[in-house]
Each structure stands twice: as C-alpha cells, then as structure tokens.
Design a protein around this motif. Sequence first.
Motif, PDB file in Angstrom:
ATOM      1  N   MET A   1      85.678 -94.623  24.815  1.00 34.37           N
ATOM      2  CA  MET A   1      84.900 -95.739  25.325  1.00 34.37           C
ATOM      3  C   MET A   1      85.001 -96.892  24.315  1.00 34.37           C
ATOM      4  O   MET A   1      84.880 -96.686  23.121  1.00 34.37           O
ATOM      5  N   ASN A   2      85.223 -98.079  24.810  1.00 33.68           N
ATOM      6  CA  ASN A   2      85.340 -99.250  23.938  1.00 33.68           C
ATOM      7  C   ASN A   2      84.310-100.289  24.364  1.00 33.68           C
ATOM      8  O   ASN A   2      84.630-101.249  25.047  1.00 33.68           O
ATOM      9  N   ILE A   3      83.076-100.076  23.952  1.00 30.97           N
ATOM     10  CA  ILE A   3      81.974-100.974  24.297  1.00 30.97           C
ATOM     11  C   ILE A   3      81.522-101.693  23.037  1.00 30.97           C
ATOM     12  O   ILE A   3      81.357-101.078  21.988  1.00 30.97           O
ATOM     13  N   GLU A   4      81.323-102.987  23.132  1.00 29.87           N
ATOM     14  CA  GLU A   4      80.854-103.782  22.000  1.00 29.87           C
ATOM     15  C   GLU A   4      79.537-104.451  22.353  1.00 29.87           C
ATOM     16  O   GLU A   4      79.287-104.787  23.508  1.00 29.87           O
ATOM     17  N   ARG A   5      78.712-104.666  21.350  1.00 30.38           N
ATOM     18  CA  ARG A   5      77.464-105.406  21.552  1.00 30.38           C
ATOM     19  C   ARG A   5      77.739-106.879  21.836  1.00 30.38           C
ATOM     20  O   ARG A   5      76.930-107.560  22.441  1.00 30.38           O
ATOM     21  N   LEU A   6      78.880-107.368  21.366  1.00 32.16           N
ATOM     22  CA  LEU A   6      79.199-108.791  21.433  1.00 32.16           C
ATOM     23  C   LEU A   6      80.594-108.970  22.003  1.00 32.16           C
ATOM     24  O   LEU A   6      81.531-108.316  21.563  1.00 32.16           O
ATOM     25  N   SER A   7      80.721-109.859  22.982  1.00 30.72           N
ATOM     26  CA  SER A   7      82.033-110.191  23.526  1.00 30.72           C
ATOM     27  C   SER A   7      82.044-111.679  23.860  1.00 30.72           C
ATOM     28  O   SER A   7      81.036-112.372  23.655  1.00 30.72           O
ATOM     29  N   LEU A   8      83.158-112.156  24.371  1.00 27.82           N
ATOM     30  CA  LEU A   8      83.232-113.569  24.736  1.00 27.82           C
ATOM     31  C   LEU A   8      84.223-113.763  25.861  1.00 27.82           C
ATOM     32  O   LEU A   8      85.070-112.910  26.117  1.00 27.82           O
ATOM     33  N   THR A   9      84.086-114.893  26.512  1.00 29.02           N
ATOM     34  CA  THR A   9      84.987-115.230  27.605  1.00 29.02           C
ATOM     35  C   THR A   9      86.251-115.876  27.031  1.00 29.02           C
ATOM     36  O   THR A   9      86.247-116.388  25.899  1.00 29.02           O
ATOM     37  N   PRO A  10      87.335-115.870  27.794  1.00 26.14           N
ATOM     38  CA  PRO A  10      88.560-116.530  27.339  1.00 26.14           C
ATOM     39  C   PRO A  10      88.343-118.024  27.020  1.00 26.14           C
ATOM     40  O   PRO A  10      88.905-118.542  26.049  1.00 26.14           O
ATOM     41  N   LYS A  11      87.542-118.715  27.820  1.00 25.94           N
ATOM     42  CA  LYS A  11      87.290-120.142  27.568  1.00 25.94           C
ATOM     43  C   LYS A  11      86.549-120.334  26.250  1.00 25.94           C
ATOM     44  O   LYS A  11      86.857-121.245  25.482  1.00 25.94           O
ATOM     45  N   ALA A  12      85.569-119.476  25.964  1.00 26.61           N
ATOM     46  CA  ALA A  12      84.853-119.564  24.687  1.00 26.61           C
ATOM     47  C   ALA A  12      85.826-119.325  23.529  1.00 26.61           C
ATOM     48  O   ALA A  12      85.778-120.029  22.519  1.00 26.61           O
ATOM     49  N   ALA A  13      86.719-118.351  23.686  1.00 30.71           N
ATOM     50  CA  ALA A  13      87.707-118.069  22.642  1.00 30.71           C
ATOM     51  C   ALA A  13      88.607-119.284  22.413  1.00 30.71           C
ATOM     52  O   ALA A  13      88.930-119.629  21.263  1.00 30.71           O
ATOM     53  N   GLU A  14      88.994-119.942  23.488  1.00 29.11           N
ATOM     54  CA  GLU A  14      89.835-121.142  23.382  1.00 29.11           C
ATOM     55  C   GLU A  14      89.125-122.238  22.578  1.00 29.11           C
ATOM     56  O   GLU A  14      89.723-122.854  21.689  1.00 29.11           O
ATOM     57  N   ILE A  15      87.852-122.472  22.869  1.00 32.52           N
ATOM     58  CA  ILE A  15      87.090-123.510  22.158  1.00 32.52           C
ATOM     59  C   ILE A  15      86.906-123.122  20.696  1.00 32.52           C
ATOM     60  O   ILE A  15      87.033-123.964  19.793  1.00 32.52           O
ATOM     61  N   ILE A  16      86.642-121.861  20.419  1.00 33.29           N
ATOM     62  CA  ILE A  16      86.483-121.409  19.030  1.00 33.29           C
ATOM     63  C   ILE A  16      87.767-121.632  18.245  1.00 33.29           C
ATOM     64  O   ILE A  16      87.726-122.102  17.096  1.00 33.29           O
ATOM     65  N   GLU A  17      88.903-121.323  18.845  1.00 36.99           N
ATOM     66  CA  GLU A  17      90.178-121.522  18.131  1.00 36.99           C
ATOM     67  C   GLU A  17      90.416-123.004  17.828  1.00 36.99           C
ATOM     68  O   GLU A  17      90.904-123.354  16.749  1.00 36.99           O
ATOM     69  N   ILE A  18      90.063-123.887  18.739  1.00 40.57           N
ATOM     70  CA  ILE A  18      90.170-125.337  18.481  1.00 40.57           C
ATOM     71  C   ILE A  18      89.264-125.709  17.310  1.00 40.57           C
ATOM     72  O   ILE A  18      89.674-126.435  16.394  1.00 40.57           O
ATOM     73  N   LEU A  19      88.034-125.225  17.332  1.00 44.33           N
ATOM     74  CA  LEU A  19      87.078-125.545  16.265  1.00 44.33           C
ATOM     75  C   LEU A  19      87.535-124.999  14.918  1.00 44.33           C
ATOM     76  O   LEU A  19      87.339-125.657  13.876  1.00 44.33           O
ATOM     77  N   LYS A  20      88.134-123.825  14.905  1.00 42.56           N
ATOM     78  CA  LYS A  20      88.642-123.263  13.647  1.00 42.56           C
ATOM     79  C   LYS A  20      89.753-124.139  13.072  1.00 42.56           C
ATOM     80  O   LYS A  20      89.803-124.371  11.862  1.00 42.56           O
TER      81      LYS A  20
END
Length: 128
Positions: A1-20
């Motif tokens: 089982m691969n369950i995480e307490r925290l995840s994100l959407t692809p769009k959020a990941a895209e914005i985070i990469e721009i901000l980084k």
Amino acid sequence: MNIERLSLTPKAAEIIEILKKQNGELVFNQSGGCCDGTAPMCYEKSDFYVPSRNVKLGEICGCEFYIDKDQFEYFRHSQIIIDVKEEKSAFGNSFSLEIDLGYQFITRSRIFSDEEYAYIKERDSDPR
C-alpha cells in the motif's frame, strides 16, 4: 500500500516548480487560522521560521510542509491534497509566493479508509 498523508495535484506541482526556479528552496506552512488564515502558504525557506508547535506533515516537490498542531489534529484521519486555483484579484494580497503568479494554494482533503488509516498509523506512529 502506498498511502501518504500529503499529496498534490499536477497543477500544484507545476506552480511549485516555477516558484523553486524563481526563489530557490521553499517551505510550506498551514497555520491554524487568525491572521495567517488556514490556506497553505509558500515561502522562501530562508525567509520563514517554522513555529515549534507545528508538525512536519511531509514534503511536496522536495519542499517541507508543516501544519499547525491543532490543524494536524483536525486532519489526522485525512489525506491532505495541495491544489491551486487561479486568483488574479489577490495579486499582492498575501505573503505566499504563488499569489504573484495569479494563483493561490488550497487544501483539499479526503478521509482515509479504515485500512488506510491503520497502515498510516503503523507506518508513521505519529509524525510529531
């Protein structure tokens, strides 16, 4: 089982990469309300002091994500999903870095199934 307490959407990941790329290392904090509200806030890592009462929930895109202890208790049985929404009218009205790109990070959640929560509890014991 691969369950995480925290995840994100692809769009959020895209914005985070721009901000980084624009700001370097980042950190996220979701406070318990009042002046900071309850939305996840994104800061340059060197510009933010994480309150000692906060819980490290995990990492998204290599960025640490902290949540207020009381918020963690509220979300203990839920997966937190970080997403973004367009927010053109809020330009400059937040300390969170994504606002200047015309977005705002938001929290979505879903309650774990009994099996998922048992797995999370066994795996993590307690993230504090």
